[in-house]
Design an enzyme around this catalytic site. Structure first.
Site, PDB file in Angstrom:
ATOM      1  N   SER A 192       0.841  -1.200   0.000  1.00 33.38           N
ATOM      2  CA  SER A 192       0.000   0.000   0.000  1.00 33.38           C
ATOM      3  C   SER A 192       0.870   1.241   0.000  1.00 33.38           C
ATOM      4  CB  SER A 192      -0.910   0.008   1.222  1.00 33.38           C
ATOM      5  OG  SER A 192      -0.158  -0.174   2.391  1.00 33.38           O
TER       6      SER A 192
ATOM      7  N   HIS B 125      -3.328  -3.765  -5.520  1.00 36.41           N
ATOM      8  CA  HIS B 125      -3.624  -3.183  -4.216  1.00 36.41           C
ATOM      9  C   HIS B 125      -5.105  -3.323  -3.880  1.00 36.41           C
ATOM     10  CE1 HIS B 125      -3.928   0.633  -1.563  1.00 36.41           C
ATOM     11  NE2 HIS B 125      -3.631  -0.411  -0.824  1.00 36.41           N
TER      12      HIS B 125
ATOM     13  N   GLU C 152      -6.438  -1.496  -7.160  1.00 41.56           N
ATOM     14  CA  GLU C 152      -5.535  -0.700  -7.987  1.00 41.56           C
ATOM     15  C   GLU C 152      -4.467  -1.641  -8.574  1.00 41.56           C
ATOM     16  OE1 GLU C 152      -5.627   3.658  -5.852  1.00 41.56           O
ATOM     17  OE2 GLU C 152      -4.413   2.127  -4.893  1.00 41.56           O
TER      18      GLU C 152
ATOM     19  N   ASN D  58      -5.164   5.936  -1.759  1.00 42.85           N
ATOM     20  CA  ASN D  58      -4.506   6.294  -0.492  1.00 42.85           C
ATOM     21  C   ASN D  58      -3.941   7.711  -0.532  1.00 42.85           C
ATOM     22  OD1 ASN D  58      -5.090   3.890   0.706  1.00 42.85           O
ATOM     23  ND2 ASN D  58      -3.029   3.032   0.599  1.00 42.85           N
TER      24      ASN D  58
HETATM   25  N1  3HC Z   1     -14.434  -9.269   6.302  1.00 41.38           N
HETATM   26  C1  3HC Z   1     -15.354  -9.799   5.444  1.00 41.38           C
HETATM   27  N2  3HC Z   1     -16.588  -9.250   5.247  1.00 41.38           N
HETATM   28  C2  3HC Z   1     -16.906  -8.151   5.991  1.00 41.38           C
HETATM   29  C3  3HC Z   1     -16.014  -7.564   6.904  1.00 41.38           C
HETATM   30  C4  3HC Z   1     -14.731  -8.175   7.051  1.00 41.38           C
HETATM   31  N3  3HC Z   1     -13.815  -7.696   7.889  1.00 41.38           N
HETATM   32  N4  3HC Z   1     -16.616  -6.499   7.460  1.00 41.38           N
HETATM   33  C5  3HC Z   1     -17.841  -6.416   6.915  1.00 41.38           C
HETATM   34  N5  3HC Z   1     -18.012  -7.408   6.026  1.00 41.38           N
HETATM   35  C6  3HC Z   1     -19.191  -7.653   5.193  1.00 41.38           C
HETATM   36  C7  3HC Z   1     -20.361  -8.130   5.976  1.00 41.38           C
HETATM   37  O1  3HC Z   1     -20.366  -9.542   6.127  1.00 41.38           O
HETATM   38  C8  3HC Z   1     -21.525  -7.636   5.121  1.00 41.38           C
HETATM   39  O2  3HC Z   1     -21.686  -8.531   4.035  1.00 41.38           O
HETATM   40  P1  3HC Z   1     -23.158  -8.776   3.412  1.00 41.38           P
HETATM   41  O3  3HC Z   1     -23.677  -7.428   2.982  1.00 41.38           O
HETATM   42  O4  3HC Z   1     -22.876  -9.706   2.247  1.00 41.38           O
HETATM   43  O5  3HC Z   1     -23.967  -9.395   4.501  1.00 41.38           O
HETATM   44  C9  3HC Z   1     -21.024  -6.298   4.552  1.00 41.38           C
HETATM   45  O6  3HC Z   1     -19.595  -6.372   4.636  1.00 41.38           O
HETATM   46  C10 3HC Z   1     -21.519  -5.115   5.347  1.00 41.38           C
HETATM   47  O7  3HC Z   1     -21.107  -5.320   6.707  1.00 41.38           O
HETATM   48  P2  3HC Z   1     -21.904  -4.791   7.984  1.00 41.38           P
HETATM   49  O8  3HC Z   1     -23.375  -4.737   7.667  1.00 41.38           O
HETATM   50  O9  3HC Z   1     -21.482  -5.582   9.180  1.00 41.38           O
HETATM   51  O10 3HC Z   1     -21.309  -3.377   8.264  1.00 41.38           O
HETATM   52  P3  3HC Z   1     -21.330  -2.064   7.387  1.00 41.38           P
HETATM   53  O11 3HC Z   1     -22.535  -1.959   6.513  1.00 41.38           O
HETATM   54  O12 3HC Z   1     -21.026  -1.013   8.357  1.00 41.38           O
HETATM   55  O13 3HC Z   1     -20.068  -2.251   6.410  1.00 41.38           O
HETATM   56  C11 3HC Z   1     -17.818  -1.920   5.873  1.00 41.38           C
HETATM   57  C12 3HC Z   1     -18.802  -2.500   6.877  1.00 41.38           C
HETATM   58  C13 3HC Z   1     -17.963  -2.647   4.546  1.00 41.38           C
HETATM   59  C14 3HC Z   1     -16.430  -2.145   6.422  1.00 41.38           C
HETATM   60  C15 3HC Z   1     -18.167  -0.400   5.666  1.00 41.38           C
HETATM   61  O14 3HC Z   1     -18.243   0.239   6.900  1.00 41.38           O
HETATM   62  C16 3HC Z   1     -17.153   0.325   4.813  1.00 41.38           C
HETATM   63  O15 3HC Z   1     -17.191   0.269   3.597  1.00 41.38           O
HETATM   64  N6  3HC Z   1     -16.219   1.048   5.492  1.00 41.38           N
HETATM   65  C17 3HC Z   1     -15.163   1.777   4.786  1.00 41.38           C
HETATM   66  C18 3HC Z   1     -14.029   0.834   4.492  1.00 41.38           C
HETATM   67  C19 3HC Z   1     -12.943   1.500   3.711  1.00 41.38           C
HETATM   68  O16 3HC Z   1     -12.958   2.678   3.389  1.00 41.38           O
HETATM   69  N7  3HC Z   1     -11.924   0.708   3.388  1.00 41.38           N
HETATM   70  C20 3HC Z   1     -10.733   1.193   2.691  1.00 41.38           C
HETATM   71  C21 3HC Z   1      -9.666   1.524   3.674  1.00 41.38           C
HETATM   72  S1  3HC Z   1      -8.177   2.088   2.904  1.00 41.38           S
HETATM   73  C22 3HC Z   1      -7.368   0.653   2.515  1.00 41.38           C
HETATM   74  O17 3HC Z   1      -7.770  -0.445   2.795  1.00 41.38           O
HETATM   75  C23 3HC Z   1      -6.087   0.822   1.770  1.00 41.38           C
HETATM   76  C24 3HC Z   1      -4.920   0.265   2.521  1.00 41.38           C
HETATM   77  O18 3HC Z   1      -3.803   0.324   1.698  1.00 41.38           O
HETATM   78  C25 3HC Z   1      -4.651   0.964   3.817  1.00 41.38           C
END
Ligand code: 3HC
Length: 294
Positions: free
Chosen positions: A122, A143, A155, A193
């Site tokens: 990342s 990514h 990405e 990012n």
């Molecule tokens: N692993 C697998 N599946 C997961 C999970 C996990 N850790 N967390 C949530 N899920 C799934 C759930 O099972 C659910 O699936 P379904 O719709 O098929 O039943 C779905 O995601 C939605 O989960 P929830 O209803 O429990 O919770 P939310 O609706 O709040 O969604 C989230 C959780 C998807 C994490 C949402 O809050 C989100 O999109 N958050 C933002 C995440 C984000 O921005 N990520 C990018 C970060 S930057 C990055 O990763 C780059 C790196 O280089 C640092």
């Protein structure tokens, strides 16, 4: 069956990201070889896979039979030689350049000459990793975003040395897996990012200066900007150590003060408060991530 021109894919490192990537590949019908450094780490990787697919079963999104099939496609091993038949290997080990270069040197030795080798970095330079190998034309960045089974974007990073065919094949695989590829040059933070972390860092600065509370900043960005998570909830999900690494890498390249890591973020990392994975970061999660997310 998906996977385009790839049918057997290795994943090196089965932490949160690696296990998530292995799950995505196995769900896509590919044979996956997951590699970890020792038996304990391998068992933790197996735990991630079982927990994540088990969660989908509990939510009625996957049958137990389908879960068994997915897990059955994943072979776990501590021996890099088991990657010899893979046509693609994705590395997802911790973000330390020397470690990644060592892994790629090993992969270069054991993998077929025509295999594409990808890094899920990342924050590190894909070019720095590519030049460690004797096949820099076949090195790409791939990514994924956290949580990998959920987030649509991948990405695909090309260096000045990468052959277009390798990029096209990986982008086609990403599409086959139901995700959305964007193709980007090798610059720190790539696109998502680079834009996201200036914002996250600014939120930490706002908290530190007393401008607003943690909860009010998070609420402003969920209720006001429509984001699924506020910045502090998101940083705790990503891991504060990863946030710091990403900011440092972007800052080293751009010298843009928006990416100079907030002292508060640095302090929390030094204190070992890394977010969900340690049970406490900006928030107190009580239990380490896996239990909290189960
Ligand atoms: N692993 C697998 N599946 C997961 C999970 C996990 N850790 N967390 C949530 N899920 C799934 C759930 O099972 C659910 O699936 P379904 O719709 O098929 O039943 C779905 O995601 C939605 O989960 P929830 O209803 O429990 O919770 P939310 O609706 O709040 O969604 C989230 C959780 C998807 C994490 C949402 O809050 C989100 O999109 N958050 C933002 C995440 C984000 O921005 N990520 C990018 C970060 S930057 C990055 O990763 C780059 C790196 O280089 C640092």
């Amino acid at each position: 069956m998906t996977g385009g021109s790839f049918s057997r894919v290795g994943v090196v490192g089965l932490g949160t990201m690696g296990a998530g990537i292995a799950e995505v590949l196995a769900r896509g019908g590919l044979a996956v070889v997951g590699i970890e450094v020792d038996q304990d780490a391998l068992e933790r990787g197996r735990g991630h896979l079982e927990k994540s697919t088990g969660r989908a079963v509990k939510r009625g999104k996957l049958t137990e039979d389908a879960q068994r099939e997915i897990l059955g496609r994943v072979t776990l091993s501590t021996d890099f030689a088991d990657l010899a038949d893979c046509d693609l290997v994705i590395e997802a080990v911790p973000e330390r350049l020397e470690l990644k270069r060592k892994v790629f040197a090993t992969l270069d030795g054991v993998c077929r000459a025509d295999a594409v080798l990808a890094t899920n970095t990342s924050s590190l330079s894909v070019t720095d990793i590519a030049v460690t190998t004797n096949r820099p034309t076949k090195i790409v960045g791939v990514h994924f975003f956290n949580p990998a089974p959920v987030m649509k974007l991948v990405e695909v990073i090309r260096t000045v040395l990468t052959e277009p065919e390798a990029v096209d094949r990986v982008a086609a695989l990403v599409k086959d897996l139901g995700k959305t590829p964007v193709t980007i040059g090798d610059r720190a933070g790539f696109v998502a990012n680079r834009l996201l972390f200036g914002y996250l860092n600014q939120a930490a600065g706002m908290l530190e200066s007393g401008h607003a509370t943690r909860d009010d900043i998070d609420t402003a960005m969920t209720a006001g900007a429509g984001l699924p998570m506020g910045p502090f909830t998101l940083m705790d999900l990503i891991g504060l150590d990863t946030c710091l690494e990403v900011l440092e890498a972007i800052h080293a390249e751009t010298r843009d003060r928006r990416h100079a890591p907030s002292p508060l973020l640095r302090e929390l990392v030094t204190a070992g408060l890394l977010g969900r994975k340690t049970g406490r970061g900006f928030y107190d999660h009580g239990t380490p991530k896996d239990e909290a997310a189960a």
